[in-house]
Design a protein around this motif. Structure first.
Motif, PDB file in Angstrom:
ATOM      1  N   ILE A   1       0.846  -1.190   0.000  1.00  0.00           N
ATOM      2  CA  ILE A   1       0.000   0.000   0.000  1.00  0.00           C
ATOM      3  C   ILE A   1       0.882   1.241   0.000  1.00  0.00           C
ATOM      4  O   ILE A   1       1.882   1.305   0.709  1.00  0.00           O
ATOM      5  CB  ILE A   1      -0.939   0.000   1.221  1.00  0.00           C
ATOM      6  N   ASP A   2       0.493   2.216  -0.812  1.00  0.00           N
ATOM      7  CA  ASP A   2       1.227   3.477  -0.894  1.00  0.00           C
ATOM      8  C   ASP A   2       0.212   4.610  -0.890  1.00  0.00           C
ATOM      9  O   ASP A   2      -0.821   4.533  -1.556  1.00  0.00           O
ATOM     10  CB  ASP A   2       2.061   3.519  -2.179  1.00  0.00           C
ATOM     11  N   GLY A   3       0.494   5.645  -0.145  1.00  0.00           N
ATOM     12  CA  GLY A   3      -0.404   6.786  -0.083  1.00  0.00           C
ATOM     13  C   GLY A   3       0.359   8.081  -0.222  1.00  0.00           C
ATOM     14  O   GLY A   3       1.531   8.165   0.140  1.00  0.00           O
ATOM     15  N   LYS A   4      -0.314   9.075  -0.750  1.00  0.00           N
ATOM     16  CA  LYS A   4       0.313  10.379  -0.943  1.00  0.00           C
ATOM     17  C   LYS A   4      -0.722  11.468  -0.724  1.00  0.00           C
ATOM     18  O   LYS A   4      -1.898  11.289  -0.972  1.00  0.00           O
ATOM     19  CB  LYS A   4       0.839  10.513  -2.367  1.00  0.00           C
TER      20      LYS A   4
ATOM     21  N   HIS B   1      -5.936  13.212  -1.083  1.00  0.00           N
ATOM     22  CA  HIS B   1      -5.094  12.076  -0.717  1.00  0.00           C
ATOM     23  C   HIS B   1      -5.301  10.966  -1.744  1.00  0.00           C
ATOM     24  O   HIS B   1      -6.425  10.695  -2.153  1.00  0.00           O
ATOM     25  CB  HIS B   1      -5.466  11.551   0.672  1.00  0.00           C
TER      26      HIS B   1
ATOM     27  N   LEU C   1      -4.433   6.842  -2.535  1.00  0.00           N
ATOM     28  CA  LEU C   1      -4.034   5.583  -1.917  1.00  0.00           C
ATOM     29  C   LEU C   1      -4.124   4.496  -2.973  1.00  0.00           C
ATOM     30  O   LEU C   1      -5.134   4.377  -3.665  1.00  0.00           O
ATOM     31  CB  LEU C   1      -4.961   5.241  -0.741  1.00  0.00           C
ATOM     32  N   SER C   2      -3.059   3.724  -3.124  1.00  0.00           N
ATOM     33  CA  SER C   2      -3.040   2.623  -4.088  1.00  0.00           C
ATOM     34  C   SER C   2      -2.603   1.359  -3.377  1.00  0.00           C
ATOM     35  O   SER C   2      -1.822   1.401  -2.431  1.00  0.00           O
ATOM     36  CB  SER C   2      -2.068   2.910  -5.232  1.00  0.00           C
TER      37      SER C   2
ATOM     38  N   SER D   1      -7.577   1.084  -6.053  1.00  0.00           N
ATOM     39  CA  SER D   1      -7.074   2.438  -6.069  1.00  0.00           C
ATOM     40  C   SER D   1      -8.164   3.338  -5.513  1.00  0.00           C
ATOM     41  O   SER D   1      -9.315   3.239  -5.927  1.00  0.00           O
ATOM     42  CB  SER D   1      -6.705   2.851  -7.489  1.00  0.00           C
TER      43      SER D   1
END
Length: 173
Positions: A139-142, A156, A158-159, A171
């Protein structure tokens, strides 16, 4: 015309150590068909270029390494006449400002969902794992700088990626 990274498309760009499988003729049409599900944000009067063709160019250019609107436009103008005709640009290719105006109007969450679904169809099912192994989801978030929602909150992203199949799990926006 801005030359900054395009977040809606960059989120879906794969990062892999191995060369991707070549895209076959059937898969090219699959991408065009998948992108046809994206609603067109443009005014119906005066549409000169098909939405799915413009989006296909943007996706392919980003997958080829383009990281700005100008690079996507350059990639489009470098296509041969046969490729332009297949994408629906029979008379001439659209200007860079046309590509910029379209991509800035798109719903990034919807486009990301459509592209994630298309990528999921391109992955081969992995080998069956014994029951004792877990499914691992990366999981990656920005938080996007300078991007605000209408209520003033931050945007925000999130993938999630299934590490076994390298398919996007989900996604969110």
């Amino acid at each position: 015309m801005a030359s900054s990274l395009i977040p809606a498309l960059a989120v879906t760009a794969p990062v892999a150590n191995t060369a991707p499988a070549p895209v076959t003729g059937g898969e090219q049409h699959g991408l065009l068909q998948a992108l046809a599900a994206v609603p067109d944000p443009r005014d119906p009067h005066g549409i000169r270029y098909p939405l799915s063709g413009l989006l296909t160019v943007a996706v392919c250019a980003v997958l080829a390494g383009a990281s700005s609107f100008a690079a996507i436009s350059d990639w489009l103008h470098d296509l041969d006449e046969q490729a332009k005709a297949r994408l629906g640009f029979a008379r001439r290719a659209p200007a860079g400002t046309t590509v910029w105006r379209l991509l800035t109007r798109l719903d990034a969450g919807l486009l990301t969902g459509v592209l994630a679904g298309w990528l999921r169809t391109r992955t081969r099912p992995g080998p069956r794992r014994p029951r004792r192994y877990r499914q691992v989801i990366a999981i990656d978030g920005k938080t996007l700088r300078s991007a605000r929602r209408p209520d003033g909150g931050h945007v925000h992203l999130l993938s999630a990626l299934d590490t076994a199949t390298r398919a996007p799990a989900k996604s969110f926006r």
